[in-house]
Design a protein around this motif. Structure first.
Motif, PDB file in Angstrom:
ATOM      1  N   MET A 132       0.845  -1.168   0.000  1.00  0.00           N
ATOM      2  CA  MET A 132       0.000   0.000   0.000  1.00  0.00           C
ATOM      3  C   MET A 132       0.900   1.244   0.000  1.00  0.00           C
ATOM      4  SD  MET A 132      -2.909   1.161   2.725  1.00  0.00           S
ATOM      5  CE  MET A 132      -1.911   1.177   4.189  1.00  0.00           C
ATOM      6  N   ILE A 133       0.573   2.218  -0.816  1.00  0.00           N
ATOM      7  CA  ILE A 133       1.335   3.467  -0.863  1.00  0.00           C
ATOM      8  C   ILE A 133       0.969   4.312   0.359  1.00  0.00           C
ATOM      9  CG2 ILE A 133       1.681   5.630  -2.119  1.00  0.00           C
ATOM     10  CD1 ILE A 133       3.022   3.333  -3.480  1.00  0.00           C
ATOM     11  N   ILE A 134       1.978   4.708   1.118  1.00  0.00           N
ATOM     12  CA  ILE A 134       1.782   5.538   2.308  1.00  0.00           C
ATOM     13  C   ILE A 134       2.008   7.001   1.972  1.00  0.00           C
ATOM     14  CG2 ILE A 134       2.572   5.989   4.650  1.00  0.00           C
ATOM     15  CD1 ILE A 134       1.184   3.269   4.330  1.00  0.00           C
ATOM     16  N   CYS A 135       3.100   7.286   1.272  1.00  0.00           N
ATOM     17  CA  CYS A 135       3.440   8.655   0.896  1.00  0.00           C
ATOM     18  C   CYS A 135       3.357   8.778  -0.626  1.00  0.00           C
ATOM     19  CB  CYS A 135       4.849   9.000   1.387  1.00  0.00           C
ATOM     20  SG  CYS A 135       5.392  10.641   0.905  1.00  0.00           S
ATOM     21  N   HIS A 136       2.336   9.479  -1.092  1.00  0.00           N
ATOM     22  CA  HIS A 136       2.162   9.630  -2.537  1.00  0.00           C
ATOM     23  C   HIS A 136       3.194  10.577  -3.141  1.00  0.00           C
ATOM     24  CE1 HIS A 136      -1.526   7.329  -2.807  1.00  0.00           C
ATOM     25  NE2 HIS A 136      -1.871   7.867  -1.652  1.00  0.00           N
ATOM     26  N   CYS A 137       3.627  11.573  -2.371  1.00  0.00           N
ATOM     27  CA  CYS A 137       4.607  12.541  -2.884  1.00  0.00           C
ATOM     28  C   CYS A 137       5.922  11.858  -3.261  1.00  0.00           C
ATOM     29  CB  CYS A 137       4.893  13.624  -1.845  1.00  0.00           C
ATOM     30  SG  CYS A 137       3.454  14.594  -1.377  1.00  0.00           S
ATOM     31  N   SER A 151       6.265   8.292  -3.293  1.00  0.00           N
ATOM     32  CA  SER A 151       6.001   6.887  -3.663  1.00  0.00           C
ATOM     33  C   SER A 151       6.638   5.914  -2.673  1.00  0.00           C
ATOM     34  CB  SER A 151       6.497   6.591  -5.076  1.00  0.00           C
ATOM     35  OG  SER A 151       5.808   7.394  -6.003  1.00  0.00           O
ATOM     36  N   ILE A 152       6.352   6.118  -1.392  1.00  0.00           N
ATOM     37  CA  ILE A 152       6.858   5.232  -0.344  1.00  0.00           C
ATOM     38  C   ILE A 152       5.727   4.314   0.089  1.00  0.00           C
ATOM     39  CG2 ILE A 152       7.777   5.105   2.004  1.00  0.00           C
ATOM     40  CD1 ILE A 152       9.046   7.842   1.522  1.00  0.00           C
ATOM     41  N   SER A 153       5.989   3.016   0.068  1.00  0.00           N
ATOM     42  CA  SER A 153       4.982   2.035   0.449  1.00  0.00           C
ATOM     43  C   SER A 153       5.208   1.569   1.883  1.00  0.00           C
ATOM     44  CB  SER A 153       5.038   0.837  -0.501  1.00  0.00           C
ATOM     45  OG  SER A 153       6.224   0.106  -0.281  1.00  0.00           O
ATOM     46  N   ASP A 154       4.222   0.862   2.418  1.00  0.00           N
ATOM     47  CA  ASP A 154       4.373   0.304   3.754  1.00  0.00           C
ATOM     48  C   ASP A 154       5.524  -0.705   3.785  1.00  0.00           C
ATOM     49  OD1 ASP A 154       2.870  -1.438   2.130  1.00  0.00           O
ATOM     50  OD2 ASP A 154       1.829  -2.310   3.845  1.00  0.00           O
ATOM     51  N   HIS A 155       5.721  -1.421   2.690  1.00  0.00           N
ATOM     52  CA  HIS A 155       6.840  -2.368   2.600  1.00  0.00           C
ATOM     53  C   HIS A 155       8.182  -1.631   2.686  1.00  0.00           C
ATOM     54  CE1 HIS A 155       9.152  -5.864   1.459  1.00  0.00           C
ATOM     55  NE2 HIS A 155       9.723  -5.150   0.502  1.00  0.00           N
ATOM     56  N   ASP A 156       8.289  -0.474   2.041  1.00  0.00           N
ATOM     57  CA  ASP A 156       9.518   0.323   2.099  1.00  0.00           C
ATOM     58  C   ASP A 156       9.822   0.751   3.530  1.00  0.00           C
ATOM     59  OD1 ASP A 156       9.755   0.199  -0.687  1.00  0.00           O
ATOM     60  OD2 ASP A 156       8.672   2.098  -0.973  1.00  0.00           O
ATOM     61  N   ILE A 157       8.794   1.187   4.243  1.00  0.00           N
ATOM     62  CA  ILE A 157       8.977   1.640   5.635  1.00  0.00           C
ATOM     63  C   ILE A 157       9.425   0.485   6.512  1.00  0.00           C
ATOM     64  CG2 ILE A 157       7.789   2.550   7.673  1.00  0.00           C
ATOM     65  CD1 ILE A 157       6.002   4.150   5.698  1.00  0.00           C
ATOM     66  N   PRO A 163      10.858   9.082  11.881  1.00  0.00           N
ATOM     67  CA  PRO A 163      10.446   9.228  10.478  1.00  0.00           C
ATOM     68  C   PRO A 163      11.537   9.866   9.618  1.00  0.00           C
ATOM     69  CG  PRO A 163       8.651   9.896  11.913  1.00  0.00           C
ATOM     70  CD  PRO A 163       9.851   9.654  12.791  1.00  0.00           C
ATOM     71  N   GLY A 164      12.251  10.844  10.161  1.00  0.00           N
ATOM     72  CA  GLY A 164      13.325  11.482   9.407  1.00  0.00           C
ATOM     73  C   GLY A 164      14.414  10.508   9.012  1.00  0.00           C
ATOM     74  N   LYS A 165      14.759   9.612   9.922  1.00  0.00           N
ATOM     75  CA  LYS A 165      15.777   8.611   9.608  1.00  0.00           C
ATOM     76  C   LYS A 165      15.286   7.646   8.537  1.00  0.00           C
ATOM     77  CE  LYS A 165      18.328   8.532  13.951  1.00  0.00           C
ATOM     78  NZ  LYS A 165      18.726   7.678  15.090  1.00  0.00           N
ATOM     79  N   ILE A 166      14.001   7.335   8.566  1.00  0.00           N
ATOM     80  CA  ILE A 166      13.456   6.432   7.552  1.00  0.00           C
ATOM     81  C   ILE A 166      13.487   7.112   6.181  1.00  0.00           C
ATOM     82  CG2 ILE A 166      11.372   5.259   6.752  1.00  0.00           C
ATOM     83  CD1 ILE A 166      10.733   4.687   9.690  1.00  0.00           C
ATOM     84  N   TYR A 167      13.081   8.376   6.133  1.00  0.00           N
ATOM     85  CA  TYR A 167      13.150   9.100   4.862  1.00  0.00           C
ATOM     86  C   TYR A 167      14.580   9.122   4.335  1.00  0.00           C
ATOM     87  CZ  TYR A 167       8.407  10.996   4.561  1.00  0.00           C
ATOM     88  OH  TYR A 167       7.054  11.138   4.408  1.00  0.00           O
ATOM     89  N   ALA A 224      17.023   7.032   5.012  1.00  0.00           N
ATOM     90  CA  ALA A 224      17.427   5.683   4.615  1.00  0.00           C
ATOM     91  C   ALA A 224      16.884   5.327   3.233  1.00  0.00           C
ATOM     92  CB  ALA A 224      16.949   4.665   5.651  1.00  0.00           C
ATOM     93  N   LEU A 225      15.726   5.885   2.905  1.00  0.00           N
ATOM     94  CA  LEU A 225      15.130   5.623   1.597  1.00  0.00           C
ATOM     95  C   LEU A 225      15.593   6.606   0.535  1.00  0.00           C
ATOM     96  CD1 LEU A 225      11.482   4.871   2.785  1.00  0.00           C
ATOM     97  CD2 LEU A 225      13.204   3.214   2.028  1.00  0.00           C
ATOM     98  N   GLY A 226      16.434   7.566   0.929  1.00  0.00           N
ATOM     99  CA  GLY A 226      16.930   8.553  -0.014  1.00  0.00           C
ATOM    100  C   GLY A 226      15.878   9.578  -0.407  1.00  0.00           C
ATOM    101  N   LYS A 227      14.946   9.839   0.494  1.00  0.00           N
ATOM    102  CA  LYS A 227      13.842  10.763   0.206  1.00  0.00           C
ATOM    103  C   LYS A 227      13.797  11.856   1.269  1.00  0.00           C
ATOM    104  CE  LYS A 227      12.004   7.514  -2.600  1.00  0.00           C
ATOM    105  NZ  LYS A 227      11.292   7.500  -3.783  1.00  0.00           N
TER     106      LYS A 227
END
Length: 91
Positions: free
Chosen positions: A1-6, A8-14, A32-36, A38-41
């Motif tokens: 499921m897409i969590i962040c549409h801006c 394109s971060i999914s629940d699986h990515d998180i 949340p900042g560290k997760i962003y 880590a995902l390069g976002k």
């Protein structure tokens, strides 16, 4: 499921980012900042944050390390009276 549409971060990515961070450093505090990062976002509008946080909390590995649990409660007890008498007033 897409969590962040801006971004394109999914629940699986998180969940994957949380698991990766916990595996690389078991004592880290995951935000949340560290997760962003880590995902390069970067967070954009912030509209996803409530769902983002719920997804984080649902991860099995999100827990706070045992050594860090309850630190805020102890800190507030130590500084709550500030070593002043209750009846002091500032002139």
């Amino acid at each position: 499921m897409i969590i962040c549409h801006c971004n394109s971060i999914s629940d699986h990515d998180i969940r994957s980012a949380v698991d990766w961070m916990r595996a690389s450093d078991p004592d880290t505090i995951i935000t949340p900042g560290k997760i962003y990062r880590a995902l390069g976002k970067r967070a954009d509008c912030g509209g996803c944050l409530p769902v983002f946080l719920d997804t984080m909390k649902s991860c099995d590995t999100i827990g706070v390390p045992m050594e860090l649990r309850g630190l805020a409660a102890h800190r507030h007890k130590d500084i709550s009276d500030e070593r002043r008498q209750k009846g002091n007033r500032v002139s």
